[in-house]
Scaffold this motif. Sequence first.
Motif: not given
Length: 219
Positions: A161-164, A186-196
């Motif tokens: 999921a972090d790749q997205y 439950h998954f939260r979007y923070v943007g690829p840069d922040q997620a990775q």
Amino acid sequence: MATESADPASAQASPQGADAEPRTDSSSGVDITSAGSLTVMVNKHNPLDPQSYVPADLQEIEGHQLRAEAAGAAQNMLRDMRADGIDVTITSAYRSYDTQVSTYDHWVQQNGQVTADRVSARPGFSEHQTGLALDLADGTGCDLQACFADTEAAQWAVENADQYGFVLRFPEGQESVTGYTYEPWHFRYVGPDQAQAYQSSSASTLEEFYGTGPAPDYE
């Protein structure tokens, strides 16, 4: 069990208070307080401001709504999951303030306020209201239950999921930090840069990653 997490509220609200000064995470410089920020921190110590906030850029995605950037990322993630043979759906995404009133009140009536506060956010304190959170399901009988963690859908999402741009928001064993029981859906979007960056860090929760401190209970 309820998720911390869809109908839009009747009136649009400003993304943040008129005189609000955005607070940034000192290590990354990202805005974690403005309601309209992709990295806004929402938990029991940090309600949305204003609490009636409605995202301005909601888009439809498979019968639900997410903010435009999150919706596009989610669509790509679901496409790739299905290409890998995983049967996955979205069971919840954006929820308005008024919808969260009903959701939270239902769980209070069902289980009492103490238990409700472990599984459902109070209105104005829910990540779903940001339009950046989604709940995954696969129809195997474990939807919105801890056993969802054992499904192919959950395991794929945790690994990829972090790749997205998405992160697992309420990990197992972190209720004393996040304030909520384990939610493998439950998954939260923070943007690829922040997620990775989050996945590469030693942090176990977004609270730790952004340095806001634990938020186990309402203040």
